[in-house]
Design a protein around this motif. Structure first.
Motif, short mmCIF file in Angstrom:
data_model
loop_
_atom_site.label_atom_id
_atom_site.label_comp_id
_atom_site.label_asym_id
_atom_site.label_seq_id
_atom_site.Cartn_x
_atom_site.Cartn_y
_atom_site.Cartn_z
N THR A 120 0.84 -1.20 0.00
CA THR A 120 0.00 0.00 0.00
C THR A 120 0.87 1.25 0.00
N ASP A 151 0.94 3.96 1.51
CA ASP A 151 1.27 4.69 2.74
C ASP A 151 2.60 4.20 3.32
N LYS A 152 3.23 3.24 2.65
CA LYS A 152 4.54 2.73 3.08
C LYS A 152 5.60 3.18 2.08
N SER A 163 3.79 6.29 -3.64
CA SER A 163 4.54 6.20 -2.39
C SER A 163 5.84 6.98 -2.46
N ARG A 223 5.30 10.73 -2.46
CA ARG A 223 4.73 11.23 -1.20
C ARG A 223 5.74 11.18 -0.07
#
Length: 573
Positions: A54, A56-57, A85, A88
């Motif tokens: 995902t 967010d990692k 990812s 971000r």
């Protein structure tokens, strides 16, 4: 980039015949030989969520392997998450340096490799990445080769995909022999996805996760035994999602698919979900529940089962009440064959149009033909013989009969010799050109037996009094101890159906396989321990074909409690 500019990533020591076979498959145009089935993007995202890939990692710090990337069904969504990812969370501007080792994806088919490579480069440039960097990343990530032979560097945190569905007969013999020498799970009639799973598991780093969507038959049948044993001893079956009846693919498939998440960690409980709606939001919610810290007690979609994996034993993934009943019966009663019963399958000839015909019209000596039972003879639940017979070329004392002693049989067979000799079994043994694939033992026809079709939606157990020989699409049960009618009542009961439904692989339409390997798992008390009153009830229930009476007598035979009867879907008394 032309295919000729790409080279296969294969070990240098491979036999030239193996290399040739790989190259032939790489240029094959047939989808069956390549095992091509494409997965819907909602399902791909679901699988990526299940393994924890995902955005967010810091995904660029992990490694993901896709063993058979096809047209990029898994690869492209994974790359999108990787880019989100990195943008971000990364403070580096070196995209090639950061992402170059984050993905490893392999594809065998040359044209598909080039097409998907082009899609990867286009996606990267659309994201504002320079053409040079996009080409560089594609070269680092993508490999043209046979995943089962291609060298892999290091281990991986994630392995995802939809491995190819290829039967062994579609694999060139030299290549099949090479696979067998490399993979311990390439056993019996194993499909190609079996060694794909073995190699992918071996590539996992500690705590790494593999998730494939593929046919579920290996979880219960014979050829999946070595792979189940491997997983039981070294890995954790963490999640199982039954995808039967769901539109998980872009085309309809005959196999029953399932999603598994297998991790390289200590075994534990397995979380199970069934037939989810193929809707992006619904699958996202289900994934969150499957990977959460705990399954809510009131969950209507997810449950946990313990000790699903047990050596090479089939995986039992049904409801806990039914599993408890199965386990009790297995612990208290011997198997069908341990109490004097025999399970077998009827004769396969390899040339039914020659060896099978109207019994009266078969122009051979009378002792060279036997009345034959087929599935059409037992459709009503009783035997209604349609008059077919099978030719028996075997001598009672062993071997084939001498055709010089049977002039009518010799003339009949010689007139059809071209058809008989075209069979594969004859190529191996030309001298025995007129043998059937299976040996025929005439005494079997004279024994009272139960006849059982292979594929049925419910138990279809037919009594045959001892006049007919079973055809190859019928299984049969005989008994030296049990009364055959009483045995019929038990086999018609919900208890037997539970055993078959638990251990059998299902076919399209919900049909079950009543094969010998599953019938042999049935449990029975010894006949001499069955009270005389109960014996009579079982025999009468079968003779009258009263299924409710078969159930009630069988429930008494196994001492089923009211709760256990309810687990079978029958209200306990």
């Amino acid at each position: 980039m032309a295919l000729r500019q790409c080279s296969f990533d294969l070990p240098t020591q491979l036999h030239p015949q193996v290399v040739t076979a790989v190259e032939q498959l790489s240029t094959s145009t047939g989808t069956e030989s390549r095992g091509v089935i494409y997965t819907r993007v909602e399902v791909v995202d679901f699988i990526l969520d299940l393994v924890g890939y995902t955005d967010d990692k810091p995904l660029w710090q992990f490694r993901l392997l896709e063993p058979s990337f096809g047209e990029g069904d898994f690869l492209l969504p994974a790359l999108k998450r990787l880019l989100v990812s990195w943008r971000r969370l990364s403070k580096s501007g070196d995209i090639v340096g950061d992402l170059g080792s984050a993905i490893r994806a392999v594809e065998l088919h040359g044209d598909t490799f080039l097409s998907t490579r082009s899609s990867v480069v286009s996606m990267l440039t659309d994201e504002g990445i320079s053409s040079a960097s996009a080409e560089d990343l594609a070269d680092r990530w993508l490999t043209l080769g046979d995943f089962l032979l291609t060298p892999l560097e290091g281990e991986f945190d994630f392995v995802v995909g939809n491995p190819p569905y290829v039967r062994q007969e579609m694999i060139p013999p030299p290549l099949l022999a090479e696979y067998r020498s490399r993979f311990e799970t390439m056993y019996d009639r194993a499909d190609l996805y079996i060694p794909f799973i073995e190699r992918s598991l071996a590539a996992l780093m500690p705590d790494g996760a593999l998730s494939f969507i593929c046919a579920d038959r290996w979880m219960k049948n014979r050829y999946g035994g070595p792979l189940r044993k491997l997983i039981s001893e070294r890995y954790h079956l963490k999640i199982y999602v039954d995808m039967v009846g769901t539109p998980a693919f872009h085309s309809e498939v005959s196999a029953y698919p399932a999603i598994t998440v297998i991790t390289r960690e200590k075994p534990g409980a397995t979380r199970i979900a069934r037939q989810p709606s193929i809707d992006r939001d619904a699958l996202a919610d289900l994934a969150a529940e499957l990977v959460g810290q705990q399954v809510p007690k009131d969950s209507a979609t997810v449950r946990e089962l313990h000790r699903v994996t047990c050596g090479a034993e089939p995986w039992l993934l049904e409801c806990s009440d039914q599993m408890a009943l199965i386990r009790r019966l297995e612990s208290e009663f011997p198997t069908l064959e341990q109490v004097g019963c025999k399970v077998g399958i009827g004769v396969a000839t390899g040339a039914d149009k020659v060896f099978i015909g109207d019994y009266e019209a078969l122009d051979v000596e009378p002792d060279r033909k036997i009345p034959l039972a087929t599935t059409r003879d037992i459709q009503s639940g009783e035997v209604c013989w349609r008059g077919l017979g099978v030719i028996n070329p075997f001598a009672d004392e062993g071997g084939l009969v001498n055709l010089e002693h049977y002039p009518r049989l010799r003339r009949y067979l010689e007139e059809r010799r071209a058809v008989i000799e075209s069979r594969h079994c004859v190529q191996k043994s030309p001298a025995n050109w007129y043998k059937t694939i299976d040996r025929i033992t005439p005494a079997l026809a004279l024994v009272p037996k139960l006849l059982i079709p292979d594929i049925k939606g419910e138990a279809h157990i037919v009594y045959e009094e001892g006049k007919l020989y079973p055809h190859h699409n019928l299984y049969y049960v005989t008994s030296e101890e049990w009364d055959i009618r009483a045995l019929q009542a038990v086999l018609l009961s919900e208890v037997t159906l539970l055993f078959i439904a638990t251990y059998s692989t299902k076919m399209r339409g919900g049909f079950l396989r009543f094969q010998a390997q599953y019938l042999r798992r049935l449990r029975l008390p010894r006949w001499d321990t069955v009270p005389s009153i109960l014996r009579s009830k079982l025999i009468e229930a079968a003779t009258t074909r009263d299924l409710q009476a078969c159930n009630q007598a069988s429930f008494a035979l196994y001492n089923l409690t009211g709760e256990e009867q309810t687990a079978l879907g029958v209200e306990g008394e």
